[in-house]
Scaffold this motif. Sequence first.
Motif, short mmCIF file in Angstrom:
data_model
loop_
_atom_site.label_atom_id
_atom_site.label_comp_id
_atom_site.label_asym_id
_atom_site.label_seq_id
_atom_site.Cartn_x
_atom_site.Cartn_y
_atom_site.Cartn_z
N PRO A 131 -73.60 51.65 36.98
CA PRO A 131 -72.20 51.93 36.61
C PRO A 131 -71.93 53.41 36.31
O PRO A 131 -70.82 53.89 36.50
CB PRO A 131 -71.98 51.07 35.36
N ASP A 132 -72.95 54.10 35.81
CA ASP A 132 -72.81 55.52 35.46
C ASP A 132 -73.88 56.29 36.23
O ASP A 132 -75.08 56.11 36.01
CB ASP A 132 -73.01 55.69 33.95
N SER A 133 -73.47 57.14 37.16
CA SER A 133 -74.43 57.83 38.03
C SER A 133 -75.28 58.84 37.27
O SER A 133 -76.28 59.35 37.82
CB SER A 133 -73.71 58.52 39.18
N THR A 134 -74.93 59.15 36.02
CA THR A 134 -75.74 60.08 35.22
C THR A 134 -76.82 59.35 34.43
O THR A 134 -77.65 59.99 33.77
CB THR A 134 -74.85 60.88 34.24
N ASN A 135 -76.82 58.03 34.47
CA ASN A 135 -77.81 57.25 33.72
C ASN A 135 -78.49 56.26 34.67
O ASN A 135 -78.07 55.12 34.80
CB ASN A 135 -77.11 56.51 32.57
N SER A 136 -79.55 56.71 35.32
CA SER A 136 -80.23 55.89 36.33
C SER A 136 -81.06 54.76 35.73
O SER A 136 -81.56 53.90 36.47
CB SER A 136 -81.12 56.78 37.20
N ASP A 137 -81.21 54.74 34.41
CA ASP A 137 -82.01 53.70 33.77
C ASP A 137 -81.19 52.45 33.41
O ASP A 137 -81.77 51.43 33.04
CB ASP A 137 -82.66 54.24 32.48
N TYR A 138 -79.88 52.56 33.53
CA TYR A 138 -79.03 51.45 33.10
C TYR A 138 -78.32 50.84 34.31
O TYR A 138 -77.49 51.47 34.95
CB TYR A 138 -77.99 51.94 32.10
N LYS A 139 -78.67 49.59 34.62
CA LYS A 139 -78.03 48.88 35.71
C LYS A 139 -77.40 47.58 35.22
O LYS A 139 -77.81 47.01 34.21
CB LYS A 139 -79.05 48.57 36.82
N LYS A 140 -76.38 47.16 35.94
CA LYS A 140 -75.68 45.92 35.61
C LYS A 140 -75.62 45.06 36.86
O LYS A 140 -75.96 45.51 37.96
CB LYS A 140 -74.26 46.21 35.09
N GLU A 141 -75.15 43.82 36.70
CA GLU A 141 -74.98 42.96 37.86
C GLU A 141 -73.72 42.12 37.71
O GLU A 141 -73.25 41.85 36.61
CB GLU A 141 -76.20 42.07 38.09
#
Length: 276
Positions: A45-55
């Motif tokens: 959701p946030d391209s600056t935070n590659s560690d956080y993904k959603k579905e």
Amino acid sequence: MTINKNIVYMRYLLIIFLFCFSFSHAQQQGSDKMQIFTYRLVYLPDSTNSDYKKEEDFYLQIKEGKSCFISNTHKYVMQTLRSMEASKADLGSMMSKLPSLPKPQFQSVVYKTQDTISVYDKGAGLGMKYIDPLLMNWELTEEKKMVDIYNCQKAKLSYGGRQWEAWFTNEIPVSDGPHTFHGLPGLIVQISDTQNHFNFSLIQVQSEKDYLLFYDKIFDRYKKVAKTEYFKARVNMRNNYVNTLQGNGVTFRAEDKAAIQRRIDSKKINYIELKP
């Protein structure tokens, strides 16, 4: 009593013809039923935070040469609101239930016909729709592999400011797929951009459903714009988030406005399509 062999033979042919006609008619009737393909999107959701993904899960509904692609959550919320409206619930009661409804991250609905793609989006805060021609310049490759239970072939596409890789199967002869993707000689089973910010995977197939293609009457009020205008409105909405919502009747405390806008500015929203 003697029965003419020609009469017996003609009766036999008639029975075969009627059987074949009935079977063919049943198949045609069945083709009017809906097919539903469920896709799961894993995304950043946030391209600056590659560690956080959603579905989030989506329905691709296909019926009579037309299709609708919509977030399951967004569909549930819209149908719930229509049900509350139909029950003639008072405004106070409806407002009290709104906070308990899930919050869909994707509020765009994609319709495809044999000629065009229509995108209805409330995500820009304004209720807009744009229409695109049904044209995608796929590059088919010779690469093949099994994806889940399907024999698939790989295709590549440059689209919306991203490079995409898709796996499609002609075992399901449907030239469609998630989001606006379409035009391959078979259903798209899996597609992702090369940075893996967005990855759609087929997780369920249903057929012979007696449903209508989803459509909400609020779409009739959406403003029709050019796709370029929609992208400009999306940027303007983000840069002027508080003012735009105020213009649509949302109220904020004066002391909260600056903090809300700063919070919006601090996030890098990662859109599926980066440019028209």
